[in-house]
Design an enzyme around this catalytic site. Structure first.
Site, PDB file in Angstrom:
ATOM      1  CB  THR A 102      -0.922   0.022   1.226  1.00 30.15           C
ATOM      2  OG1 THR A 102      -1.743  -1.157   1.217  1.00 30.15           O
ATOM      3  CG2 THR A 102      -1.832   1.238   1.199  1.00 30.15           C
ATOM      4  CE  LYS A 177      -5.263  -2.227   2.122  1.00 30.64           C
ATOM      5  NZ  LYS A 177      -3.905  -2.718   1.886  1.00 30.64           N
ATOM      6  CE  LYS A 253     -34.409   3.403  19.223  1.00 27.26           C
ATOM      7  NZ  LYS A 253     -33.575   2.553  20.112  1.00 27.26           N
TER       8      LYS A 253
END
Length: 430
Positions: A102, A177, A253
């Site tokens: 990466t 990625k 909520k």
């Protein structure tokens, strides 16, 4: 196991994920695997598994058609590519380099430009799935680059991953990625926040983790909402409007309850507050203040005016109506329809800046609006409001600090008295 014919593959970088990826290639029929790494032990292990070993990147690149690179960082990838493109391949088919590391978003295009003049194709092909996915051959491999190069590398990619995606031109795999990992690590950060809340409540953190993993395996986790082809606002006639309206109603909520519990326990949950603020808009719903698909009283107004009025209601803490004149137009359309909604700061960030400014001006009357609204919205807890008083006294002066303190204590006192009255009425009914 994939069955492919006549592919000569190389692998550089036999680390935690690279080694099991290479072992998958070594065990795939029709792939002749060559490996190289500066560490001797994984090279020996791959050799025992049937791979050929190379003494250098250049020797490996000269022998293969597809070269996988799984090294530590951008500079190491550049070094491997530099050695690969200078290898003697005069008798070989064109080399395709798969960058599984990466890297930075701009690096794949840079590598492709460097390799192109040498007849070498570069595909960025980062992986997702970790060591377990690498060992089982179930990685997701996200590929960017030329379609012909992608086709040439397909046998290698399919041997290592069960989800291989051609995302687009070079760099697209890395961008995909990074988007995936943004969710991954932001979710990790949210998990630490949830853990602090559970710990503050005296709960068992391992049990919380078991519950999260169990239910995510059923629901799909955050990825369960990622089926639309756009992030644009959802039309009321769209199927997803009803689905996400339900998600927003439940989410706001539960987030509101969680933030309330965090305030009670004195636990800092900034991501939960941000999620409460942005959930609806992020899902493409028109408003995050009501959390439902109820009728929008501003629906007939121009979009900018409607957005501004909704934000005014959130900031001021009371109902707003449309107005006339240039002053109102600048306030609703520009200040609240644009400035308060810009992505750089959260509503809480802007509120803190405004409180500091108002404190310096001694504007207790306006603080009497801003502080109760911030407290009611869950942006600031009692402890945080009191800490603001102490902090600003040293910068705005003690007389101004005393005015802020009066507003803060009146706000907290009113809320506590309301809570006591509700508790008394509840006790009387029971």
């Amino acid at each position: 196991m994939s069955t492919v014919q006549g592919t000569r593959a190389g692998f550089v970088g036999l680390g935690n994920i690279g080694k099991p990826m290479a072992l998958r290639l070594a065990g795939t029929d029709g792939i002749e695997l060559w490996v190289h790494d500066i560490a001797e032990e994984p090279v020996a292990e791959l050799g025992a598994a049937g791979a050929q070993t190379a003494a250098s990147v250049g020797e490996l690149a000269a022998a293969v058609d597809v070269l996988s690179v799984m090294v530590r960082d951008d500079d190491q990838v550049r070094q491997v590519l530099s050695e690969a493109i200078t290898a003697d391949r005069s008798t070989q088919t064109p080399l395709t380099v798969l960058v599984h590391s990466t890297v930075a978003p701009d690096t794949p295009a840079e590598l492709a430009a460097t390799a192109g003049p040498h007849g070498v194709h570069v595909l960025d092909a980062p992986v997702s799935g970790g060591p377990m996915g690498a060992a089982e051959g179930t990685l997701a491999i996200l590929v960017g680059g030329d379609p012909e190069a992608y086709a040439a590398a397909a046998p290698v990619l399919e041997a290592m991953g069960s989800k291989v995606v051609h995302a687009g031109p070079v760099g697209a795999g890395t961008q995909l990625k990074l988007a995936r990992n943004l969710l991954h690590f932001a979710s990790f950060t949210a998990a630490t926040e949830a853990a602090r809340l559970a710990e503050g409540a005296g709960l068992d953190l391992k049990t919380l983790g078991e519950v999260v993993r169990h239910t995510d395996a059923i629901t799909g986790g955050p990825g369960a909402i990622m089926h639309r082809e756009t992030t644009a606002p959802i039309e009321e006639t769209d199927f997803w409007h009803g689905v996400f309206g339900h998600v927003v109603a439940l989410g706001e909520k539960d987030l509101g309850f969680a933030v309330g519990l965090a305030d009670e326990l004195g636990v800092d949950v900034p991501l939960a507050r941000l999620a409460l603020e942005r959930l609806a808009l992020g899902l493409g719903m028109s408003s995050g203040t009501s959390g439902s698909v109820e009728e929008d009283k501003f629906a007939d107004l121009p979009e900018q005016r409607a957005a501004g009025l909704r934000k005014m209601e959130e900031v001021y803490g009371f109902d707003m109506a449309d107005g006339e004149g240039d002053f109102f137009r600048y306030t609703a359309d520009h200040l609240f329809g644009d400035i308060w909604q810009r992505p750089g700061l959260t509503t809480r960030d802007r509120r803190l800046l405004l409180i500091g400014l108002l404190a310096g001006q001694g504007a207790a009357d306006v603080l009497g609006i801003q502080i109760p609204a911030a407290y009611a919205n869950g942006e600031l807890s009692e402890d945080e409001l009191r800490e603001i008083v102490v902090f600003l006294c040293h910068y705005a002066g003690w007389p101004n600090g005393a005015r802020i303190n009066t507003v803060v204590e009146e706000t907290i006192g009113k809320t506590q008295r309301k809570a006591q009255r509700r508790a008394q009425r509840k006790a009387q009914r029971s």
